[in-house]
Write a protein that holds these residues in place. Structure first.
Motif, short mmCIF file in Angstrom:
data_model
loop_
_atom_site.label_atom_id
_atom_site.label_comp_id
_atom_site.label_asym_id
_atom_site.label_seq_id
_atom_site.Cartn_x
_atom_site.Cartn_y
_atom_site.Cartn_z
N UNK A 133 12.64 -12.81 6.72
CA UNK A 133 12.53 -13.42 5.39
C UNK A 133 13.61 -12.93 4.43
N UNK A 134 14.24 -11.80 4.73
CA UNK A 134 15.32 -11.27 3.90
C UNK A 134 16.65 -11.96 4.15
N UNK A 135 16.76 -12.63 5.28
CA UNK A 135 18.02 -13.28 5.66
C UNK A 135 18.17 -14.58 4.88
N UNK A 136 19.37 -14.78 4.34
CA UNK A 136 19.69 -16.02 3.64
C UNK A 136 19.26 -17.18 4.55
N UNK A 137 18.53 -18.17 4.02
CA UNK A 137 18.06 -19.28 4.85
C UNK A 137 19.16 -19.95 5.67
N UNK A 138 20.38 -19.98 5.17
CA UNK A 138 21.49 -20.60 5.91
C UNK A 138 21.83 -19.84 7.18
N UNK A 174 23.61 -11.00 7.49
CA UNK A 174 23.98 -9.98 8.48
C UNK A 174 25.18 -10.40 9.32
N UNK A 175 26.39 -10.18 8.81
CA UNK A 175 27.60 -10.47 9.59
C UNK A 175 27.78 -9.44 10.69
N UNK A 176 27.29 -8.26 10.48
CA UNK A 176 27.36 -7.18 11.47
C UNK A 176 26.46 -7.53 12.66
N UNK A 177 27.03 -7.52 13.87
CA UNK A 177 26.26 -7.87 15.07
C UNK A 177 25.06 -6.95 15.27
N UNK A 178 25.25 -5.65 15.01
CA UNK A 178 24.13 -4.71 15.19
C UNK A 178 22.97 -5.08 14.28
N UNK A 179 23.26 -5.27 13.00
CA UNK A 179 22.20 -5.55 12.05
C UNK A 179 21.54 -6.90 12.32
N UNK A 180 22.33 -7.91 12.66
CA UNK A 180 21.77 -9.22 12.98
C UNK A 180 20.85 -9.12 14.19
N UNK A 181 21.28 -8.39 15.21
CA UNK A 181 20.45 -8.21 16.40
C UNK A 181 19.18 -7.43 16.11
N UNK A 182 19.29 -6.42 15.25
CA UNK A 182 18.12 -5.62 14.89
C UNK A 182 17.10 -6.50 14.17
N UNK A 183 17.55 -7.33 13.24
CA UNK A 183 16.64 -8.23 12.54
C UNK A 183 16.01 -9.21 13.52
N UNK A 218 13.17 -4.36 -1.84
CA UNK A 218 12.62 -3.81 -3.09
C UNK A 218 13.33 -4.38 -4.32
N UNK A 219 14.59 -4.76 -4.13
CA UNK A 219 15.38 -5.33 -5.24
C UNK A 219 15.23 -6.85 -5.32
N UNK A 220 14.49 -7.43 -4.38
CA UNK A 220 14.28 -8.88 -4.40
C UNK A 220 15.47 -9.67 -3.91
N UNK A 221 16.33 -9.04 -3.10
CA UNK A 221 17.55 -9.70 -2.65
C UNK A 221 17.46 -10.37 -1.30
N UNK A 222 18.54 -11.03 -0.94
CA UNK A 222 18.70 -11.65 0.37
C UNK A 222 19.91 -11.02 1.06
#
Length: 105
Positions: A90-95, A73-82, A66-70
């Motif tokens: 699309x929210x993840x930094x392209x790198x 996900x350094x957190x393993x849980x959040x990276x795995x969830x995505x 909603x804020x237009x950010x990127x």
């Protein structure tokens, strides 16, 4: 999930989830180079196994969207969830997208 609320807990640099008004967990974050870096996610043991972590991830990521950010996900849980919910990739930094995609196996 009924009775859950995710909100920005600016004092703790985190998103907090509550269940029926009771603290259930946090997704901790830092702002780096204009990106939201998720560093760690914690769900209170009393709420484990109920999908609360997923609700927290969704709420936090929806707020960043909603804020237009990127995000980074350094957190393993959040990276795995995505990785399991590619509509958030699309929210993840392209790198970092290849690393997150690889977690989907």
């Amino acid at each position: 999930m009924q009775g859950t609320e995710v909100h920005d807990d600016a004092e703790r640099s985190a998103y907090e989830i509550t269940v029926d008004g009771v603290h259930a967990g946090h997704a901790f974050r830092e702002l780096r180079d204009g990106r939201t870096v998720f560093t760690h996610t914690e769900i209170d043991d009393a709420f484990g196994g109920r999908g609360i972590g997923g609700e927290l991830a969704r709420g936090a990521l929806d707020d960043v969207r909603a804020q237009g950010g990127l995000v980074v996900p350094e957190c393993d849980f959040l990276a795995g969830w995505i990785a399991r919910h590619p509509d958030y990739l699309d929210l993840v930094d392209p790198a970092d997208r290849d690393r997150v995609r690889a977690l989907a196996g």
